[in-house]
Design a protein around this motif. Structure first.
Motif, PDB file in Angstrom:
ATOM      1  N   ARG A 159      13.397  17.355   5.177  1.00 27.62           N
ATOM      2  CA  ARG A 159      14.087  16.077   5.397  1.00 27.62           C
ATOM      3  C   ARG A 159      14.957  16.136   6.651  1.00 27.62           C
ATOM      4  NH1 ARG A 159      14.119  16.313  -0.279  1.00 27.62           N
ATOM      5  NH2 ARG A 159      16.315  16.739  -0.673  1.00 27.62           N
ATOM      6  N   ARG A 204      10.609  14.806 -13.245  1.00 33.76           N
ATOM      7  CA  ARG A 204      10.133  15.882 -12.369  1.00 33.76           C
ATOM      8  C   ARG A 204       8.878  16.515 -12.937  1.00 33.76           C
ATOM      9  NH1 ARG A 204      15.581  17.248 -11.207  1.00 33.76           N
ATOM     10  NH2 ARG A 204      15.786  18.593 -13.021  1.00 33.76           N
ATOM     11  N   HIS A 248      -0.944   1.337 -11.273  1.00 31.82           N
ATOM     12  CA  HIS A 248      -2.000   0.375 -10.907  1.00 31.82           C
ATOM     13  C   HIS A 248      -1.997  -0.825 -11.839  1.00 31.82           C
ATOM     14  CE1 HIS A 248      -4.512   3.810  -8.927  1.00 31.82           C
ATOM     15  NE2 HIS A 248      -3.497   3.458  -8.205  1.00 31.82           N
ATOM     16  N   ALA A 254       2.050   5.446   1.549  1.00 30.19           N
ATOM     17  CA  ALA A 254       2.087   5.621   0.096  1.00 30.19           C
ATOM     18  C   ALA A 254       1.077   4.723  -0.601  1.00 30.19           C
ATOM     19  CB  ALA A 254       3.506   5.345  -0.430  1.00 30.19           C
ATOM     20  N   VAL A 314       7.177  14.057   3.636  1.00 25.41           N
ATOM     21  CA  VAL A 314       8.630  14.125   3.457  1.00 25.41           C
ATOM     22  C   VAL A 314       9.050  13.484   2.129  1.00 25.41           C
ATOM     23  CG1 VAL A 314       9.293  11.959   4.627  1.00 25.41           C
ATOM     24  CG2 VAL A 314      10.848  13.908   4.638  1.00 25.41           C
ATOM     25  N   VAL A 315       8.305  12.495   1.658  1.00 25.55           N
ATOM     26  CA  VAL A 315       8.669  11.823   0.402  1.00 25.55           C
ATOM     27  C   VAL A 315       8.440  12.748  -0.792  1.00 25.55           C
ATOM     28  CG1 VAL A 315       8.290   9.819  -1.083  1.00 25.55           C
ATOM     29  CG2 VAL A 315       8.167   9.560   1.377  1.00 25.55           C
ATOM     30  N   PHE A 316       7.393  13.569  -0.724  1.00 28.25           N
ATOM     31  CA  PHE A 316       7.144  14.482  -1.842  1.00 28.25           C
ATOM     32  C   PHE A 316       8.353  15.394  -2.061  1.00 28.25           C
ATOM     33  CE2 PHE A 316       2.474  14.441  -0.287  1.00 28.25           C
ATOM     34  CZ  PHE A 316       2.336  13.136  -0.712  1.00 28.25           C
ATOM     35  N   SER A 317       9.055  15.715  -0.963  1.00 28.33           N
ATOM     36  CA  SER A 317      10.192  16.635  -1.081  1.00 28.33           C
ATOM     37  C   SER A 317      11.326  16.025  -1.893  1.00 28.33           C
ATOM     38  CB  SER A 317      10.694  17.050   0.304  1.00 28.33           C
ATOM     39  OG  SER A 317      11.426  15.993   0.909  1.00 28.33           O
ATOM     40  N   LEU A 318      11.292  14.709  -2.124  1.00 29.11           N
ATOM     41  CA  LEU A 318      12.332  14.067  -2.933  1.00 29.11           C
ATOM     42  C   LEU A 318      12.206  14.416  -4.411  1.00 29.11           C
ATOM     43  CD1 LEU A 318      12.304  10.556  -1.260  1.00 29.11           C
ATOM     44  CD2 LEU A 318      14.211  12.158  -1.244  1.00 29.11           C
ATOM     45  N   GLY A 319      11.029  14.859  -4.837  1.00 28.84           N
ATOM     46  CA  GLY A 319      10.863  15.286  -6.221  1.00 28.84           C
ATOM     47  C   GLY A 319      11.517  16.632  -6.487  1.00 28.84           C
ATOM     48  N   PHE A 321      12.734  15.496   9.477  1.00 21.12           N
ATOM     49  CA  PHE A 321      12.343  14.080   9.502  1.00 21.12           C
ATOM     50  C   PHE A 321      13.454  13.233  10.135  1.00 21.12           C
ATOM     51  CE2 PHE A 321      11.858   9.830   7.738  1.00 21.12           C
ATOM     52  CZ  PHE A 321      10.500   9.604   7.889  1.00 21.12           C
ATOM     53  N   THR A 361      14.373  19.556  -6.668  1.00 21.97           N
ATOM     54  CA  THR A 361      15.718  19.497  -7.252  1.00 21.97           C
ATOM     55  C   THR A 361      16.800  19.754  -6.215  1.00 21.97           C
ATOM     56  OG1 THR A 361      15.511  21.826  -7.861  1.00 21.97           O
ATOM     57  CG2 THR A 361      14.987  20.206  -9.556  1.00 21.97           C
ATOM     58  N   LEU A 391       7.667  20.951  -2.541  1.00 14.24           N
ATOM     59  CA  LEU A 391       8.034  20.882  -3.961  1.00 14.24           C
ATOM     60  C   LEU A 391       9.018  21.955  -4.397  1.00 14.24           C
ATOM     61  CD1 LEU A 391       4.549  19.998  -5.513  1.00 14.24           C
ATOM     62  CD2 LEU A 391       6.395  18.463  -4.853  1.00 14.24           C
ATOM     63  N   ALA A 440      -2.401   6.007  -0.151  1.00 10.73           N
ATOM     64  CA  ALA A 440      -2.634   7.213  -0.957  1.00 10.73           C
ATOM     65  C   ALA A 440      -2.741   6.882  -2.448  1.00 10.73           C
ATOM     66  CB  ALA A 440      -1.508   8.223  -0.729  1.00 10.73           C
ATOM     67  N   LEU A 441      -1.969   5.896  -2.889  1.00  8.52           N
ATOM     68  CA  LEU A 441      -1.944   5.553  -4.320  1.00  8.52           C
ATOM     69  C   LEU A 441      -3.161   4.734  -4.742  1.00  8.52           C
ATOM     70  CD1 LEU A 441       1.803   4.577  -4.795  1.00  8.52           C
ATOM     71  CD2 LEU A 441       0.609   6.468  -5.931  1.00  8.52           C
ATOM     72  N   LEU A 457       1.944  12.187  -6.031  1.00  9.21           N
ATOM     73  CA  LEU A 457       0.908  12.453  -5.026  1.00  9.21           C
ATOM     74  C   LEU A 457       0.955  13.894  -4.536  1.00  9.21           C
ATOM     75  CD1 LEU A 457       1.239   9.166  -2.977  1.00  9.21           C
ATOM     76  CD2 LEU A 457      -0.784   9.887  -4.240  1.00  9.21           C
ATOM     77  N   ASP A 491      -2.697  29.830  -4.393  1.00 12.50           N
ATOM     78  CA  ASP A 491      -3.001  28.408  -4.524  1.00 12.50           C
ATOM     79  C   ASP A 491      -4.180  28.018  -3.620  1.00 12.50           C
ATOM     80  OD1 ASP A 491      -2.818  25.743  -5.247  1.00 12.50           O
ATOM     81  OD2 ASP A 491      -1.104  25.308  -3.971  1.00 12.50           O
ATOM     82  N   PHE A 547       5.955  10.651  -5.968  1.00 13.59           N
ATOM     83  CA  PHE A 547       6.106  12.095  -6.146  1.00 13.59           C
ATOM     84  C   PHE A 547       4.837  12.690  -6.753  1.00 13.59           C
ATOM     85  CE2 PHE A 547      10.818  11.059  -7.121  1.00 13.59           C
ATOM     86  CZ  PHE A 547      11.025  10.725  -5.799  1.00 13.59           C
ATOM     87  N   ARG A 585       2.226  21.627  -0.172  1.00 16.12           N
ATOM     88  CA  ARG A 585       2.669  21.499  -1.565  1.00 16.12           C
ATOM     89  C   ARG A 585       3.863  22.401  -1.827  1.00 16.12           C
ATOM     90  NH1 ARG A 585      -2.829  20.870  -3.148  1.00 16.12           N
ATOM     91  NH2 ARG A 585      -3.163  23.107  -3.282  1.00 16.12           N
TER      92      ARG A 585
END
Lengths: 197, 197
Positions: free
Chosen positions: B129, A34, A133, B165, B115-120, B132, B122, B38, B168-169, A119, B52, A117, B34
């Protein structure tokens, strides 16, 4: 040299024998993942990870060593890529899907998803993404033959991240309930087509 | 009732006319995304988002209203799903890929990836989600015909998240450089196969 430390063998210390030590170790790894995915490296402290994990900072040092060593454990995709890529090219799609599903179900961890995460982070740069990468996309690019191998490697990485994401997002969903072989029946042919080119 | 506020029309106020107001608005949306992805909802404050974003909390209220209204704007997948699903089933795969790539390139935003960022996070639960599930996966499940539509809908959602993803990566990668039509040539047939069943 890539440091092949995994969550299972650190090289620093033998695997903890009792369940208590193992759960403390896992709590540290979860908190570290995390911290390193959501915040810039310079802002992460062992003390903060210890608080989040509910352990002492000295226990982190005992298990993992320095902050840099702990980061290397969390950020290293080498062993995960070893597992995902350990099949002949003509069977790689199905192997990848089954490896990912088994990792989630048996080890309660996704081999790649933590990179996404990062990102959400405000940083432009991320050490975790640099590792991804190098250890995943670039390695897959060299594995693939034929035209557009870099493009196909990125799309294969995307499909793996997407499968991990949908499993994580729908823990009570149809994919989580489905037989791994059935998921592979549906998801592996598209992957294989990108791999074969 | 689903509140169809988007980043482009809030219903509260006409689109800001000058670039300064627009960039302030976008900075607020980025900071809000963000914050809400998060952190637990209860811990998010307009003051924190304002800091922020480098704006005043009163500017957030002026543009978006309350914290709940701002959350609704950020968490709402309705308009994004409208865009992604706006094609006949037999052409939906290609339409989805092109819509996602264009959204990233022309609007600098991914329709689903937040929605994937929210998986980080706790939290076990996440309002993002839940939205989603309701607005993307469940809606897609009802769109698909034939057997295993829930399983196929989750895998389609996964493929879309994975494409977002990997774009973005790899902002300097082969996919980001590729023609959108070429990405669709490679990525749409697998999606279409899952859609058609």
């Amino acid at each position: 040299m890539t440091v092949h430390t995994t969550e299972h063998t650190t090289g620093r210390q033998a695997e903890p024998r009792d369940a208590g030590a193992r759960s403390g170790r896992n709590a540290i790894l979860r908190a570290a993942r995390r911290a390193f995915t959501l915040r810039p490296y310079a802002e992460v402290t062992l003390r903060g990870i210890a608080t989040d994990a509910g352990v002492s900072a000295s226990l982190i040092v005992k298990h993992f060593g320095s902050k840099e060593q702990l980061f290397n454990t969390v950020a290293d995709f080498g062993p995960d890529a070893d597992g995902l890529f350990a099949a002949p090219l003509e069977a790689l799609g199905r192997h990848m899907v089954l490896t990912l599903v088994h990792s989630r179900r048996e080890l309660q961890r996704d081999p790649l998803l933590r990179v996404v995460f990062s990102l959400g982070n405000t940083d432009e740069r991320s050490l975790l993404r640099d590792r991804f990468h190098e250890q995943v996309t670039a390695r897959l690019t060299t594995l693939l033959t034929g035209p557009e191998n870099a493009l196909r490697a990125e799309l294969v990485a995307g499909q793996l991240l997407g499968l991990g994401a949908t499993l994580a997002l729908h823990p009570s969903g149809a994919t989580s309930a489905a037989d791994a072989e059935r998921i592979a029946d549906l998801y592996a042919p598209p992957l294989q087509r990108l791999i074969t080119g």
